[in-house]
Enzyme design. Structure first.
Site, mmCIF file in Angstrom:
data_model
loop_
_atom_site.group_PDB
_atom_site.id
_atom_site.type_symbol
_atom_site.label_atom_id
_atom_site.label_comp_id
_atom_site.label_asym_id
_atom_site.label_seq_id
_atom_site.Cartn_x
_atom_site.Cartn_y
_atom_site.Cartn_z
ATOM 1 N N GLU A 7 0.890 -1.106 0.241
ATOM 2 C CA GLU A 7 0.026 0.024 -0.014
ATOM 3 C C GLU A 7 0.974 1.221 0.073
ATOM 4 O O GLU A 7 0.569 2.220 -0.588
ATOM 5 C CB GLU A 7 -0.905 -0.169 1.092
ATOM 6 C CG GLU A 7 -2.025 -1.028 1.202
ATOM 7 C CD GLU A 7 -3.150 -0.750 2.240
ATOM 8 O OE1 GLU A 7 -3.297 -0.012 2.637
ATOM 9 O OE2 GLU A 7 -3.271 -2.092 2.919
ATOM 10 N N ASP A 82 -4.953 -6.613 7.281
ATOM 11 C CA ASP A 82 -6.428 -6.774 8.094
ATOM 12 C C ASP A 82 -7.674 -6.589 6.982
ATOM 13 O O ASP A 82 -7.436 -6.911 5.916
ATOM 14 C CB ASP A 82 -6.388 -5.433 8.956
ATOM 15 C CG ASP A 82 -6.245 -4.109 8.000
ATOM 16 O OD1 ASP A 82 -6.306 -4.243 6.963
ATOM 17 O OD2 ASP A 82 -5.837 -3.005 8.829
ATOM 18 N N GLU A 84 -9.476 -4.172 5.711
ATOM 19 C CA GLU A 84 -9.275 -3.184 4.887
ATOM 20 C C GLU A 84 -8.149 -3.632 3.712
ATOM 21 O O GLU A 84 -8.380 -3.322 2.632
ATOM 22 C CB GLU A 84 -8.784 -2.036 5.696
ATOM 23 C CG GLU A 84 -9.118 -0.640 4.600
ATOM 24 C CD GLU A 84 -10.625 -0.329 4.737
ATOM 25 O OE1 GLU A 84 -11.007 0.461 3.775
ATOM 26 O OE2 GLU A 84 -11.449 -0.676 5.422
ATOM 27 N N ARG A 298 -2.681 -1.971 13.842
ATOM 28 C CA ARG A 298 -4.204 -2.125 13.889
ATOM 29 C C ARG A 298 -4.501 -3.456 14.418
ATOM 30 O O ARG A 298 -4.632 -4.413 13.592
ATOM 31 C CB ARG A 298 -4.837 -1.845 12.487
ATOM 32 C CG ARG A 298 -4.760 -0.390 12.252
ATOM 33 C CD ARG A 298 -5.383 -0.222 10.812
ATOM 34 N NE ARG A 298 -5.444 1.447 10.586
ATOM 35 C CZ ARG A 298 -4.506 1.756 9.773
ATOM 36 N NH1 ARG A 298 -3.511 1.112 9.326
ATOM 37 N NH2 ARG A 298 -4.555 3.289 9.654
#
Length: 721
Positions: A7, A82, A84, A298
Site C-alpha cells: 500500500e 487486516d 481493509e 491495527r
C-alpha cells in the site's frame, strides 16, 4: 521479475532492502477504487450491490501497476494484514484482471526480512469472507450516512454529517455534558484528625463512618457539632491491616490502548497516534535505508510470539537482573470477540532501543516509539511489590481511615509507571508508624473543610475511546477516524477545553433529531450487536447481503418519517416532507409524483417590506442567505425574483457597476459584480475600477495601498493619489 504490490511507498522501500534481484516492490497508495464521492453508490434495488469507481488521482498508479503486472511472472498482493488490506488486494485483483483463483495473497505482521520471506513462501488465495466483512461495513455506513445526513441537514437547516458509529460517539459526549449541566452539587464536610501514638510520629486520618455506615457531615452546623463531640473524645487504633500488595504488569499495546496512552501521556490525538505508528511500521529513512521499528498497529490482540517473548526476557535479564524476570512468562488474554489475527503492538527488535534511534526519528516518532517499546518490555517483567498498611481509628461512634504504601520492589515500574494518582480526599500517608490494635492515640488537631460533590468528568479522547471499546461500539481501526470527524473543522461537533471534549450547540439538536427518528442506530446495545454481526461475516458465518437487507427494511421507514412534517399540502391535503436541494431546504408534498407541490421552508423568517416585485407585482420580503441579505418575491416559488441587499464595496473594472462583498462556500470573502450573471467579474480583493498604467490589469485596494492585481506586476501607489 516478480511483482509485490504493497500500500505504502515507504513500506515498498523498506521491503526492497530485503528482496533483491528477481523482485520488484511497488505501492498502490491505498485504495485504487472506492464508492463514488458525490452520491451513495449502492444499488438499493439490486441486493445492495456497491458501485465502485476508480478515483481520478489513481489512474496513473493503476496504469503503472498494469504495465508492471503484464511484465511480471507472478504478482503478489501484500497489502496490510487486516480486512481493509484484504479488500484493497481484492480491488487490485479486479482492476489488474488477475485470476480469481490465484494463490498470490501474502501478509506479514512486521516488516523484517524473515517475515517477508516467510510470507512469500506461504501465499494464499484472497479471503472473500474478510472482503465481504469490509464491504458490508462500508455499504452499511454509506447507506446510513447518505440517508441520515440529508435528513438531518434539512430538518436543522445546517450542513450536517451523521454516521452509524460516529453519531453514537457524539451522543455519549452530549449525554455526558447534559449530566454535567443537570448536576446539582451536594454540600458535605471533610473532617481530618491529626493523631499521635505515644512516643511515635503523628499521622492524619479522615472521617468516613458513623455507626458502621458511610458518613460525612452534610453542612457547617453538623460539622461543628461532630467537631465538638470529638474534641473531648478518646481516639484509639481500631484495626491495622498489613499486607504485601502485588501489581501485575499491563499487557502490551493494542490499537485502542495505544491511542489512549498517546493522548494521556504524550498529549497526541488519536489520528496523530495512528499516523505516526503507521510510519514506524512502514519504515523510517536512515543512512542505511528504510528501517521498520514496530509490528502492525491495527490489532486488538494482546498475543506475543514466543520468539519475541524470549528475546524480551533475555534483554530484561541482561539489563535489569534475574529478579526482574517473572518465574513464569507473562501471558495476557485477548478480550472475547476480539480479532486475534496478529500480535500486539511491539518493537520488532528489542535491541533497537529508543535511544539508539533517537537521532533518526522526529520528536513525536521518538516519543511514540519509546512508549511502545517501554510498554512491551514492561509487559514481560515481574510484578511490582508494595508494603501496604490500612489503619482504622475509632472515636465514639465514628471511624477514621488512612493507608500507606511503600514500594518494596519496582518490578515492571522500573520501565513503565502506570500508577494513578490517589484522590486528594483520601488522606494517604506514605510512611506510617508501627501501630497495634487498641493502641491509644492523642488528638493534636481536628480540621474541617467544606466540600461539594463533583459532576461527572467530561470525556477526553482517551476516556471516550475506552468507553466505546468497553461497550463494543466501533472497532480499534475506526476510533481515530471517529475522533477526527467529531473535531472536523468544517462542522466541529466538539471543541476541546484543554483535553476535554465539549459539544457545540448544533450537536444537541443533531442528537435529539437522531434519537427521535433513528432510535435503533442511536442505541448503544444495538450498535454493539451490529458490530458483532459484521464481525461474523469475516468468520464466514453470515451473508452480508441479508444483514444489510434486514437492517434496511425498518431503516427506510425511519428515513421517510424523519422528513415528514405536520405541514399540510394546500393542493391535495397530504402531509409535506422537508427536503434539501441546490438552493436550500424546501417542503415537498409526500404524495409525489401525483402532487408536485413545493414550498419554501424559510417563509417564517421573512421580513415584510414595502418594495414591489418588478416581475410579478407581489410584495418583496427580506431574507438572509449565505451571501448576505436579499429581497425575495413573496410569490415564491411561482416567482423567483431576488434582489441583493449586500453591501456595495468597490467598482467592477469590467462594466463599471458596483461590486458587492460576498462570502464563498468556504467562508472566504470576495467581491463580485452586482450585474451578475450578465457580468461575472469577481476578485478576492476590493477592485478600484481602474486599470494598471503599466500592464493593463485591474487595480485593487489592499491595506491603504492601491496595487496591481497582476501577479508579475509590482505597480503600487498611495490610496489617496
Amino acid at each position: 521479475m516478480q511483482l509485490i504490490i504493497v500500500e505504502s511507498p515507504h513500506k515498498a522501500k523498506t521491503i526492497e532492502k530485503f528482496l533483491k534481484g528477481d523482485y520488484k516492490v511497488d505501492a498502490s497508495k491505498g485504495h485504487v477504487r472506492d464508492l463514488p464521492v458525490n452520491y451513495m453508490g449502492i444499488n438499493l434495488a439490486n441486493n445492495f450491490e456497491p458501485y465502485y469507481v476508480i478515483s481520478p488521482d489513481k489512474k496513473n498508479d493503476i496504469k503503472r501497476l498494469e504495465t508492471q503486472a503484464k511484465k511480471a511472472e507472478k504478482v503478489y498482493l501484500a497489502t496490510d494484514p487486516d480486512r481493509e488490506g484484504e479488500a484493497i488486494s481484492w480491488h487490485l485483483k479486479e482492476v489488474l484482471n488477475l485470476p480469481d483463483d490465484a494463490v498470490n495473497r501474502i501478509e506479514f505482521n512486521e516488516i523484517t526480512e524473515k517475515a517477508v520471506k516467510k510470507a512469500l513462501a506461504n501465499p494464499r488465495k484472497i479471503d472473500m469472507n474478510l472482503v465481504d466483512a469490509q464491504q458490508a461495513r462500508r455499504v452499511l455506513d454509506r447507506i446510513v450516512g447518505y440517508s441520515i445526513s440529508p435528513a438531518a441537514s434539512s430538518r436543522l437547516n445546517e450542513n450536517l454529517s451523521a454516521g452509524r458509529v460516529q453519531s453514537v460517539a457524539l451522543k455519549m459526549v452530549v449525554d455526558r455534558e447534559r449530566e454535567i449541566q443537570a448536576f446539582v452539587p451536594q454540600e458535605y464536610w471533610n473532617l481530618k484528625a491529626d493523631v499521635k501514638p505515644n512516643g511515635k510520629s503523628n499521622f492524619k486520618v479522615l472521617l468516613v463512618e458513623k455507626n458502621g455506615k458511610k458518613y460525612k457531615p452534610a453542612n457547617a452546623e453538623e460539622a461543628s457539632m461532630v467537631e465538638n463531640l470529638l474534641n473531648g473524645a478518646s481516639f484509639f487504633v481500631k484495626n491495622v491491616k498489613k499486607s504485601v500488595v502485588k501489581s501485575h504488569a499491563p499487557a502490551p499495546f493494542i490499537t485502542s490502548t495505544l491511542q489512549q496512552d498517546g493522548s494521556i501521556k504524550l498529549n497526541i490525538s488519536a489520528p496523530q497516534v495512528m499516523q505516526i505508528a503507521q510510519r514506524l511500521y512502514e519504515g523510517v529513512e536512515t543512512p542505511k535505508g528504510n528501517i521498520a521499528l514496530i509490528t502492525y498497529m491495527r490489532t486488538d490482540s494482546v498475543r506475543v510470539s514466543a520468539e519475541a517473548q524470549k528475546e524480551a526476557l533475555e534483554y530484561i535479564r541482561e539489563n535489569f537482573g534475574d529478579e526482574y524476570v517473572p518465574i513464569k512468562p507473562n501471558f495476557y488474554k485477548t478480550k472475547n470477540g476480539a480479532q486475534d489475527a496478529h500480535e500486539a503492538i511491539r518493537p520488532i527488535d528489542v535491541r533497537r532501543t529508543p535511544d539508539s534511534v533517537k537521532d533518526i526519528l522526529d520528536k513525536n516518532q521518538y516519543k511514540l516509539y519509546k512508549l511502545i517499546y517501554e510498554r512491551f518490555i514492561a509487559s514481560q517483567m515481574s510484578e511490582a511489590k508494595y508494603d501496604s498498611v490500612a489503619v482504622e481509628v475509632g472515636a465514639l461512634d465514628y471511624v477514621f481511615k488512612t493507608s500507606g504504601k511503600t514500594l518494596l520492589f519496582k518490578g515492571y515500574t522500573a520501565v513503565y509507571d502506570d500508577t494513578k494518582k490517589d484522590d486528594d480526599e483520601e488522606t494517604g500517608n506514605k510512611l506510617l508508624p508501627a501501630l497495634t490494635d487498641g493502641e491509644p492515640l492523642s488528638l493534636l488537631a481536628l480540621d474541617k473543610e467544606q466540600k461539594f460533590t463533583k459532576p461527572p468528568v467530561r470525556y477526553t479522547e482517551a476516556t471516550l475511546i475506552k468507553n466505546m471499546e468497553d461497550k463494543g461500539i466501533g472497532r480499534p481501526s475506526t476510533y481515530a477516524t471517529i475522533m477526527a470527524k467529531l473535531s472536523d473543522k468544517k462542522r466541529e461537533y466538539v471543541t476541546k477545553d484543554k483535553k476535554y471534549l465539549v459539544p457545540n450547540a448544533i450537536s444537541y439538536d443533531l442528537i435529539d433529531f437522531l434519537v427521535k427518528y433513528f432510535p435503533d442506530i442511536m442505541d448503544i446495545s444495538f450498535t454493539a450487536r451490529m458490530e458483532t454481526a459484521l464481525d461474523d461475516i469475516g468468520e464466514g458465518g453470515r451473508d452480508w447481503h441479508k444483514l444489510v437487507a434486514d437492517f434496511y427494511r425498518p431503516f427506510e421507514n425511519q428515513v421517510r418519517n424523519s422528513k415528514l412534517t405536520d405541514r399540510i399540502c394546500e393542493k391535495c391535503g397530504s402531509k409535506m416532507i422537508i427536503n434539501s436541494g441546490k438552493y436550500g431546504n424546501y417542503y415537498a408534498c409526500s404524495n409525489y409524483p401525483t402532487c408536485q407541490n413545493i414550498k419554501a421552508v424559510n417563509e417564517k423568517v421573512a421580513i415584510p417590506t414595502d418594495r414591489i416585485c418588478s416581475k410579478c407585482g407581489s410584495m418583496m420580503v427580506e431574507r438572509e442567505g449565505k451571501f448576505g441579505k436579499f429581497l425575495a418575491c413573496s410569490n415564491y416559488p411561482r416567482c423567483k425574483n431576488t434582489v441583493s441587499m449586500t453591501e456595495s464595496v468597490g467598482v467592477c473594472p469590467t462594466c463599471g457597476k458596483p461590486t458587492k462583498k460576498m462570502m464563498s462556500k468556504s467562508g472566504k470573502v470576495f467581491y463580485g459584480c452586482s450585474d451578475y450573471p450578465n457580468c461575472k467579474f469577481m476578485s478576492w480583493d476590493i477592485p478600484t475600477g481602474k486599470k494598471c498604467p503599466v500592464c493593463g490589469e485591474y487595480l485593487i485596494s489592499v491595506e491603504g495601498k492601491v496595487k496591481c492585481s497582476g501577479k508579475k506586476c509590482n505597480y503600487e501607489e498611495d490610496a489617496k493619489s
